[in-house]
Design an enzyme around this catalytic site. Structure first.
Site, PDB file in Angstrom:
ATOM      1  N   CYS A   1      -6.462  -5.373   4.112  1.00 36.28           N
ATOM      2  CA  CYS A   1      -6.873  -4.950   2.491  1.00 36.28           C
ATOM      3  C   CYS A   1      -7.764  -6.426   2.613  1.00 36.28           C
ATOM      4  O   CYS A   1      -7.169  -7.170   3.092  1.00 36.28           O
ATOM      5  CB  CYS A   1      -5.864  -5.051   1.932  1.00 36.28           C
ATOM      6  SG  CYS A   1      -7.016  -4.972   0.126  1.00 36.28           S
TER       7      CYS A   1
ATOM      8  N   CYS B   1      -4.836 -10.631  -2.381  1.00 33.20           N
ATOM      9  CA  CYS B   1      -4.153 -10.818  -3.672  1.00 33.20           C
ATOM     10  C   CYS B   1      -3.207 -12.008  -3.479  1.00 33.20           C
ATOM     11  O   CYS B   1      -2.595 -11.157  -2.383  1.00 33.20           O
ATOM     12  CB  CYS B   1      -3.270  -9.150  -4.399  1.00 33.20           C
ATOM     13  SG  CYS B   1      -4.884  -9.051  -5.159  1.00 33.20           S
TER      14      CYS B   1
ATOM     15  N   ASN C   1       8.512  -8.178  -5.645  1.00 37.24           N
ATOM     16  CA  ASN C   1       8.806  -7.360  -4.973  1.00 37.24           C
ATOM     17  C   ASN C   1       8.878  -8.194  -3.692  1.00 37.24           C
ATOM     18  O   ASN C   1       7.699  -9.019  -3.208  1.00 37.24           O
ATOM     19  CB  ASN C   1       8.611  -6.312  -4.630  1.00 37.24           C
ATOM     20  CG  ASN C   1       9.660  -5.777  -3.794  1.00 37.24           C
ATOM     21  OD1 ASN C   1      10.422  -6.343  -3.006  1.00 37.24           O
ATOM     22  ND2 ASN C   1       9.130  -4.053  -3.317  1.00 37.24           N
TER      23      ASN C   1
ATOM     24  N   SER D   1      -4.848   4.088  -6.924  1.00 38.49           N
ATOM     25  CA  SER D   1      -4.405   2.544  -7.991  1.00 38.49           C
ATOM     26  C   SER D   1      -5.157   1.794  -7.087  1.00 38.49           C
ATOM     27  O   SER D   1      -5.836   1.928  -5.853  1.00 38.49           O
ATOM     28  CB  SER D   1      -3.150   1.855  -7.673  1.00 38.49           C
ATOM     29  OG  SER D   1      -3.031   0.931  -8.476  1.00 38.49           O
TER      30      SER D   1
ATOM     31  N   CYS E   1       4.604  -3.042  -0.507  1.00 41.48           N
ATOM     32  CA  CYS E   1       3.153  -3.268   0.362  1.00 41.48           C
ATOM     33  C   CYS E   1       2.742  -4.665   1.591  1.00 41.48           C
ATOM     34  O   CYS E   1       3.629  -5.042   1.180  1.00 41.48           O
ATOM     35  CB  CYS E   1       1.973  -3.125  -0.385  1.00 41.48           C
ATOM     36  SG  CYS E   1       0.260  -2.902  -0.018  1.00 41.48           S
TER      37      CYS E   1
ATOM     38  N   GLU F   1      -7.459  -1.009   0.216  1.00 45.32           N
ATOM     39  CA  GLU F   1      -8.191  -0.528  -1.750  1.00 45.32           C
ATOM     40  C   GLU F   1      -9.028   0.489  -1.751  1.00 45.32           C
ATOM     41  O   GLU F   1     -10.064   0.315  -0.667  1.00 45.32           O
ATOM     42  CB  GLU F   1      -9.105  -1.819  -2.085  1.00 45.32           C
ATOM     43  CG  GLU F   1      -9.834  -1.222  -2.797  1.00 45.32           C
ATOM     44  CD  GLU F   1      -9.045  -1.244  -4.301  1.00 45.32           C
ATOM     45  OE1 GLU F   1      -7.802  -2.309  -4.679  1.00 45.32           O
ATOM     46  OE2 GLU F   1      -9.482  -0.315  -5.258  1.00 45.32           O
TER      47      GLU F   1
ATOM     48  N   CYS G   1       3.389   7.989  -1.220  1.00 43.84           N
ATOM     49  CA  CYS G   1       2.499   7.181  -1.801  1.00 43.84           C
ATOM     50  C   CYS G   1       1.977   6.798  -0.386  1.00 43.84           C
ATOM     51  O   CYS G   1       2.368   6.345   0.853  1.00 43.84           O
ATOM     52  CB  CYS G   1       3.264   5.921  -1.533  1.00 43.84           C
ATOM     53  SG  CYS G   1       2.024   3.994  -1.875  1.00 43.84           S
TER      54      CYS G   1
ATOM     55  N   CYS H   1       0.650 -10.066  -2.468  1.00 43.56           N
ATOM     56  CA  CYS H   1       0.620  -8.865  -1.729  1.00 43.56           C
ATOM     57  C   CYS H   1       0.555  -8.890   0.000  1.00 43.56           C
ATOM     58  O   CYS H   1      -0.365  -9.359   0.367  1.00 43.56           O
ATOM     59  CB  CYS H   1      -0.592  -7.978  -1.742  1.00 43.56           C
ATOM     60  SG  CYS H   1      -0.593  -6.335  -0.827  1.00 43.56           S
TER      61      CYS H   1
ATOM     62  N   GLU I   1       1.267   2.128   6.817  1.00 49.17           N
ATOM     63  CA  GLU I   1       2.795   2.980   6.040  1.00 49.17           C
ATOM     64  C   GLU I   1       2.480   3.954   4.961  1.00 49.17           C
ATOM     65  O   GLU I   1       0.797   3.323   4.305  1.00 49.17           O
ATOM     66  CB  GLU I   1       3.269   1.106   5.287  1.00 49.17           C
ATOM     67  CG  GLU I   1       3.478   0.128   6.335  1.00 49.17           C
ATOM     68  CD  GLU I   1       4.020  -0.813   5.673  1.00 49.17           C
ATOM     69  OE1 GLU I   1       3.886  -2.027   6.302  1.00 49.17           O
ATOM     70  OE2 GLU I   1       4.349  -0.907   4.364  1.00 49.17           O
TER      71      GLU I   1
HETATM   72  N1  SAH Z   1      -4.747  -1.625  -3.607  1.00 51.09           N
HETATM   73  C1  SAH Z   1      -4.753  -1.085  -4.752  1.00 51.09           C
HETATM   74  C2  SAH Z   1      -3.326  -0.310  -3.965  1.00 51.09           C
HETATM   75  C3  SAH Z   1      -2.222  -1.619  -3.261  1.00 51.09           C
HETATM   76  S1  SAH Z   1      -0.727  -1.772  -3.440  1.00 51.09           S
HETATM   77  C4  SAH Z   1      -4.505  -2.155  -6.245  1.00 51.09           C
HETATM   78  O1  SAH Z   1      -4.520  -2.988  -6.078  1.00 51.09           O
HETATM   79  O2  SAH Z   1      -3.908  -1.462  -6.944  1.00 51.09           O
HETATM   80  C5  SAH Z   1      -0.169  -1.164  -5.090  1.00 51.09           C
HETATM   81  C6  SAH Z   1       0.639  -2.111  -6.208  1.00 51.09           C
HETATM   82  O3  SAH Z   1       1.626  -2.938  -5.829  1.00 51.09           O
HETATM   83  C7  SAH Z   1      -0.613  -2.304  -6.684  1.00 51.09           C
HETATM   84  O4  SAH Z   1      -0.558  -2.865  -8.495  1.00 51.09           O
HETATM   85  C8  SAH Z   1      -0.035  -3.969  -6.360  1.00 51.09           C
HETATM   86  O5  SAH Z   1      -0.328  -4.832  -6.956  1.00 51.09           O
HETATM   87  C9  SAH Z   1       1.372  -4.278  -6.023  1.00 51.09           C
HETATM   88  N2  SAH Z   1       1.751  -4.900  -5.110  1.00 51.09           N
HETATM   89  C10 SAH Z   1       1.374  -5.670  -3.956  1.00 51.09           C
HETATM   90  N3  SAH Z   1       2.605  -5.761  -3.278  1.00 51.09           N
HETATM   91  C11 SAH Z   1       3.786  -6.242  -4.362  1.00 51.09           C
HETATM   92  C12 SAH Z   1       4.891  -6.875  -4.245  1.00 51.09           C
HETATM   93  N4  SAH Z   1       5.560  -7.563  -3.684  1.00 51.09           N
HETATM   94  N5  SAH Z   1       5.559  -6.473  -5.595  1.00 51.09           N
HETATM   95  C13 SAH Z   1       5.637  -5.396  -6.455  1.00 51.09           C
HETATM   96  N6  SAH Z   1       4.292  -4.904  -6.072  1.00 51.09           N
HETATM   97  C14 SAH Z   1       2.916  -5.417  -5.525  1.00 51.09           C
END
Ligand code: SAH
Length: 342
Positions: A112, A116, A290, A191, A332, A160, A105, A119, A92
């Site tokens: 990934c 996390c 989110n 990021s 994400c 990532e 973005c 996520c 996406e």
């Molecule tokens: N791997 C990178 C980029 C991925 S996502 C990283 O971890 O930074 C970009 C951002 O969205 C990250 O800060 C991630 O932690 C955040 N993110 C992931 N799921 C989310 C959610 N459900 N609500 C808000 N932010 C979220």
């Protein structure tokens, strides 16, 4: 099969001269078509001979991923694009517009590996790295689709980037290259969830792009649970890497801090975050969680503001990231997740 956006400028020159026995300026012409005019089919490159167009079409597969679906937020115009890749996988991108400036973005991996817990992408597991061309292709195809240039690019989609270093760095170099897209490095931000060797390598690369780090918890205990990458690179190591990055580049670093109700949003946690950031030139983006699953809840706006006030009172700059595209599940990994669930 080779793909046009996977090549850098030097590779184009070598290909033109050594394989195709053409003068080196053909590389400039082809890069001009691909990156400036966003003409992604060799057949349309009318300043190349018919013979060369034929040869090039036979050498290369399609330039960009295909748009499978676009959703547009009724609230704020945010667009979410689902791409289908040549092996049937999907990723996406999101396109946001704010104060007349467009930001794309984009994704760097299918899925990934970092898992996390909050996520949607992390929960869906890891499939593969994207190639340089698949990364750049999202950006160019979005510009083509818009019919206009996009001002800023953030590598904050799925995956990532710092675990797909080779393709990611090549993508940044190609986008920056004066014969290619010539997008300024200051318009790009990556990021990371805290992949320490990647941060160090980025500092050494002198690429000049900006760094954002997803911190999300001020203590190792909680961060271990939310972001398993923390067990490998705990906060002390992460912050040494960030400091090293800042010494090398002089750049201010963005700190992303997701706020989840009752988990990481207390006043005491804000104070601990502030003390971690002491002495660092930083800017904190607070991101209310989110909703992607039932496990967590979004904090109230009052709590979010309280958290911000604590940071400000400690001299730390912080803003609440405005929620965008919530009605289209712009968080994400959510669109791809829905597609897989069908
Ligand atoms: N791997 C990178 C980029 C991925 S996502 C990283 O971890 O930074 C970009 C951002 O969205 C990250 O800060 C991630 O932690 C955040 N993110 C992931 N799921 C989310 C959610 N459900 N609500 C808000 N932010 C979220």
């Amino acid at each position: 099969m080779r793909f046009p956006l996977d090549l850098d400028y030097e590779e184009w020159r070598t290909l033109c001269m050594e394989e195709w026995h053409e003068p080196p300026f053909r590389a400039d012409q082809i890069c001009g078509w691909l990156y400036e005019r966003r003409t992604l089919s060799f057949e349309e490159m009318t300043n190349l001979s018919k013979e060369l167009r034929r040869k090039a079409s036979e050498t290369f597969g399609p330039a960009v991923p295909k748009i499978e679906k676009v959703e547009v937020s009724k609230r704020d115009g945010t667009q979410k694009i689902l791409w289908s890749l040549r092996d049937g996988e999907s990723v996406e991108s999101v396109l946001l517009e704010q104060d007349g400036r467009k930001t794309a973005c984009i994704s760097t991996q299918v899925g990934c590996p970092l898992a996390c817990s909050f996520c949607a992408t992390g929960q869906s597991g890891f499939v593969r790295n994207l190639s340089c061309g698949e990364i750049v292709g999202q950006f160019l195809a979005m510009e083509k689709d818009q019919g206009s240039l996009i001002d800023n690019l953030v590598f904050m989609g799925m995956g990532e980037a710092l675990l797909n270093m080779e393709a990611f760095l090549k993508a940044v170099r190609n986008l920056k290259h004066p014969k290619m897209r010539s997008l300024g490095a200051r318009r790009m931000t990556v990021s990371t969830a805290g992949v320490v060797p990647g941060i160090l390598a980025l500092a050494e690369s002198n690429l000049g792009i900006k760094l954002a780090v997803s911190v999300h918890a001020p203590d190792d205990d909680l961060r271990d649970r939310l972001m398993p990458v923390n067990r490998r690179y705990p906060l002390s190591e992460l912050f040494s890497a960030i400091r090293f990055y800042q010494e090398k580049t002089g750049d201010r670093v963005s700190i992303e801090y997701l706020l989840i109700d009752g988990l990481n949003d207390t006043q005491a946690q804000a104070e601990r975050l502030a003390s971690r950031l002491r002495g660092l030139k930083s800017f904190v983006n607070l991101i209310p969680w989110n909703t992607t699953c039932e496990t967590f809840r979004k904090p109230s706006p009052q709590k979010v503001e309280k958290f911000r006030q604590v940071l400000l009172s400690k001299g730390i700059e912080a803003e609440v990231r405005r929620e965008r595209g919530e009605d289209i599940d712009a968080a994400c990994g959510q669109l791809r997740q829905r597609r897989r669930a069908r």
